[in-house]
Scaffold this active site. Structure first.
Site, PDB file in Angstrom:
ATOM      1  N   TYR A  66       0.939   7.177  -1.497  1.00 15.18           N
ATOM      2  CA  TYR A  66      -0.380   6.991  -0.898  1.00 15.18           C
ATOM      3  C   TYR A  66      -0.756   5.516  -0.807  1.00 15.18           C
ATOM      4  O   TYR A  66      -0.091   4.650  -1.380  1.00 15.18           O
ATOM      5  CB  TYR A  66      -1.450   7.762  -1.678  1.00 15.18           C
ATOM      6  CG  TYR A  66      -1.878   7.131  -2.989  1.00 15.18           C
ATOM      7  CD1 TYR A  66      -1.067   7.168  -4.112  1.00 15.18           C
ATOM      8  CD2 TYR A  66      -3.108   6.477  -3.099  1.00 15.18           C
ATOM      9  CE1 TYR A  66      -1.456   6.592  -5.310  1.00 15.18           C
ATOM     10  CE2 TYR A  66      -3.514   5.900  -4.296  1.00 15.18           C
ATOM     11  CZ  TYR A  66      -2.686   5.959  -5.401  1.00 15.18           C
ATOM     12  OH  TYR A  66      -3.074   5.377  -6.572  1.00 15.18           O
ATOM     13  N   ARG A  97       3.575  -2.263   1.809  1.00 21.61           N
ATOM     14  CA  ARG A  97       3.743  -1.533   0.541  1.00 21.61           C
ATOM     15  C   ARG A  97       3.939  -0.042   0.802  1.00 21.61           C
ATOM     16  O   ARG A  97       4.719   0.620   0.119  1.00 21.61           O
ATOM     17  CB  ARG A  97       2.540  -1.784  -0.377  1.00 21.61           C
ATOM     18  CG  ARG A  97       2.765  -1.231  -1.783  1.00 21.61           C
ATOM     19  CD  ARG A  97       1.650  -1.604  -2.733  1.00 21.61           C
ATOM     20  NE  ARG A  97       0.378  -1.065  -2.303  1.00 21.61           N
ATOM     21  CZ  ARG A  97      -0.803  -1.428  -2.821  1.00 21.61           C
ATOM     22  NH1 ARG A  97      -0.847  -2.336  -3.787  1.00 21.61           N
ATOM     23  NH2 ARG A  97      -1.921  -0.896  -2.381  1.00 21.61           N
ATOM     24  N   LYS A 153       3.804   3.451  -5.030  1.00 24.09           N
ATOM     25  CA  LYS A 153       2.429   3.965  -5.099  1.00 24.09           C
ATOM     26  C   LYS A 153       2.481   5.479  -4.894  1.00 24.09           C
ATOM     27  O   LYS A 153       2.240   5.999  -3.802  1.00 24.09           O
ATOM     28  CB  LYS A 153       1.531   3.258  -4.071  1.00 24.09           C
ATOM     29  CG  LYS A 153       0.041   3.371  -4.426  1.00 24.09           C
ATOM     30  CD  LYS A 153      -0.765   2.291  -3.756  1.00 24.09           C
ATOM     31  CE  LYS A 153      -2.265   2.475  -3.893  1.00 24.09           C
ATOM     32  NZ  LYS A 153      -2.788   2.582  -5.230  1.00 24.09           N
ATOM     33  N   GLU A 213      -1.094  -3.396 -16.479  1.00 24.84           N
ATOM     34  CA  GLU A 213      -2.192  -3.498 -15.498  1.00 24.84           C
ATOM     35  C   GLU A 213      -3.304  -2.569 -15.956  1.00 24.84           C
ATOM     36  O   GLU A 213      -3.281  -2.071 -17.085  1.00 24.84           O
ATOM     37  CB  GLU A 213      -1.683  -3.144 -14.095  1.00 24.84           C
ATOM     38  CG  GLU A 213      -0.982  -1.796 -14.013  1.00 24.84           C
ATOM     39  CD  GLU A 213      -0.325  -1.532 -12.664  1.00 24.84           C
ATOM     40  OE1 GLU A 213      -0.692  -2.175 -11.673  1.00 24.84           O
ATOM     41  OE2 GLU A 213       0.553  -0.654 -12.610  1.00 24.84           O
TER      42      GLU A 213
HETATM   43  N1  PDD Z   1      -5.471   1.385  -6.687  1.00 25.15           N
HETATM   44  N2  PDD Z   1      -2.451  -1.077  -9.908  1.00 25.15           N
HETATM   45  C1  PDD Z   1      -2.666   0.258  -9.759  1.00 25.15           C
HETATM   46  C2  PDD Z   1      -2.054   1.191 -10.745  1.00 25.15           C
HETATM   47  C3  PDD Z   1      -3.435   0.718  -8.674  1.00 25.15           C
HETATM   48  O1  PDD Z   1      -3.624   2.040  -8.507  1.00 25.15           O
HETATM   49  C4  PDD Z   1      -4.012  -0.232  -7.770  1.00 25.15           C
HETATM   50  C5  PDD Z   1      -4.836   0.200  -6.594  1.00 25.15           C
HETATM   51  C6  PDD Z   1      -3.787  -1.597  -7.994  1.00 25.15           C
HETATM   52  C7  PDD Z   1      -4.349  -2.660  -7.086  1.00 25.15           C
HETATM   53  O2  PDD Z   1      -3.740  -2.653  -5.807  1.00 25.15           O
HETATM   54  P1  PDD Z   1      -4.537  -3.185  -4.526  1.00 25.15           P
HETATM   55  O3  PDD Z   1      -5.070  -4.528  -4.876  1.00 25.15           O
HETATM   56  O4  PDD Z   1      -3.523  -3.240  -3.462  1.00 25.15           O
HETATM   57  O5  PDD Z   1      -5.634  -2.191  -4.250  1.00 25.15           O
HETATM   58  C8  PDD Z   1      -2.981  -1.973  -9.065  1.00 25.15           C
HETATM   59  C9  PDD Z   1      -6.197   1.972  -5.599  1.00 25.15           C
HETATM   60  C10 PDD Z   1      -7.377   1.175  -5.183  1.00 25.15           C
HETATM   61  C11 PDD Z   1      -6.513   3.396  -5.971  1.00 25.15           C
HETATM   62  O6  PDD Z   1      -5.616   4.050  -6.519  1.00 25.15           O
HETATM   63  O7  PDD Z   1      -7.618   3.854  -5.736  1.00 25.15           O
END
Ligand code: PDD
Length: 289
Positions: A33, A52, A147, A179
């Protein structure tokens, strides 16, 4: 009015969008996703999100040829909200039988919906309260660089955080920070910014990569390295970043204040740069109309 979603080539009301129970996304979490913010219809870090997405699809071996940008703009046009986030999910598809093995000719299930959001860090930065957090054991699988939708460990981490009365979970694997449950992590020590190296235990955040650019362009040192969890106790500042939240200060970890317990000066500096980037993105869009 129910929102309109995209499902396998059709736009239809969310109340009518249904996926068969034999979908492998439902049975196995066999799906990937993205969450992509659009401000005034302009995708924030859109190219990075699409790269990504392709990386995740390639990693799990799902083949698809879709015009994502057209799909997103059609979806945004039929739903309300100046600023919207798009949730896009691709699962491997439906099989007649529940089996780990799948047929090569299986057709992926593609689902997208959008919902109104605020501009990340759109308001007065002095009013940002900061986030409270706890450290939680990182129980996720070994391919967090994909993801993927199997987010049970993330759900449990946030559940633990909420049970302990805070908002966010900072994940720790073998003594090192990876993270947050849905965000990347930064630690400030003596004017330098540190962030964990990206590997198979972390998701390469699109906001994180923007922040690295902004921080380095501003002449601030930013070092990617493994960060032992103990360093949180001495940190001058801690930040988290994600597409929908921008960059936010963490003001308390495990019941202890981070430095003064208020958003730090370097965060304010970097959040201001982030705001400027967003404004510029919107202005460029206006002038190119
Ligand atoms: N999440 N790490 C994890 C585990 C994440 O699920 C996300 C993003 C990020 C940050 O990625 P980005 O800057 O590209 O949004 C890091 C999204 C927002 C979500 O699952 O809702």
């Amino acid at each position: 009015m129910p929102s309109i979603v995209y499902l396998n080539g059709e736009f239809l009301p969310i109340t009518q969008a249904q996926v068969p129970v034999m979908d492998r996304g439902f049975l196995f979490g066999d799906a990937v996703y993205e969450v992509i913010p659009f401000f005034n219809g302009v995708g924030f870090r859109l190219e990075q999100h699409l790269q990504r997405l392709q990386y995740s699809l390639d990693a799990v071996g799902i083949t698809l040829d879709l015009d994502w940008k057209t799909l997103f703009s059609q979806l945004l046009n039929v739903n309300p909200g100046t600023h919207q986030a798009v949730y896009l999910q691709v699962s491997r598809g439906v099989m007649p039988k529940r089996s780990l093995r799948y047929d090569e000719d299986i057709v992926p299930t593609v689902f997208a919906y959008s919902y109104p959001i605020q501009l990340a860090l759109g308001g007065d930065l002095a009013q940002v309260a900061g986030v409270t957090a706890v450290t939680v054991n990182d129980q996720r699988w070994g391919r967090c660089d994909i993801k993927a939708t199997g987010l049970l460990a993330n759900v449990l981490a946030i559940r633990e955080a909420h049970q302990r009365g805070v908002q966010e979970a900072l994940l720790v694997r073998q003594g090192y920070l990876t993270e947050g449950a849905s965000c990347n992590l930064f630690v400030v020590e003596q004017g330098r910014v540190y962030t964990p190296l990206m590997d198979s235990h972390t998701l390469a955040g699109t906001t994180r990569s923007l922040l690295l650019e902004l921080i380095r362009d501003a002449g601030i040192e930013c070092i990617e390295q493994p960060i032992a969890v103990e360093r949180l106790q001495q940190a001058d500042e801690i930040w988290i970043s994600s597409s929908t939240r921008g960059v936010l200060p963490v003001v308390q970890v495990n019941g202890e204040a981070v430095a003064t317990g208020t958003p730090g000066p370097l965060w304010l500096n970097v959040a201001t740069l982030f705001q400027q980037f967003e404004q510029q993105m919107l202005t460029e869009h206006e002038t190119s109309r």
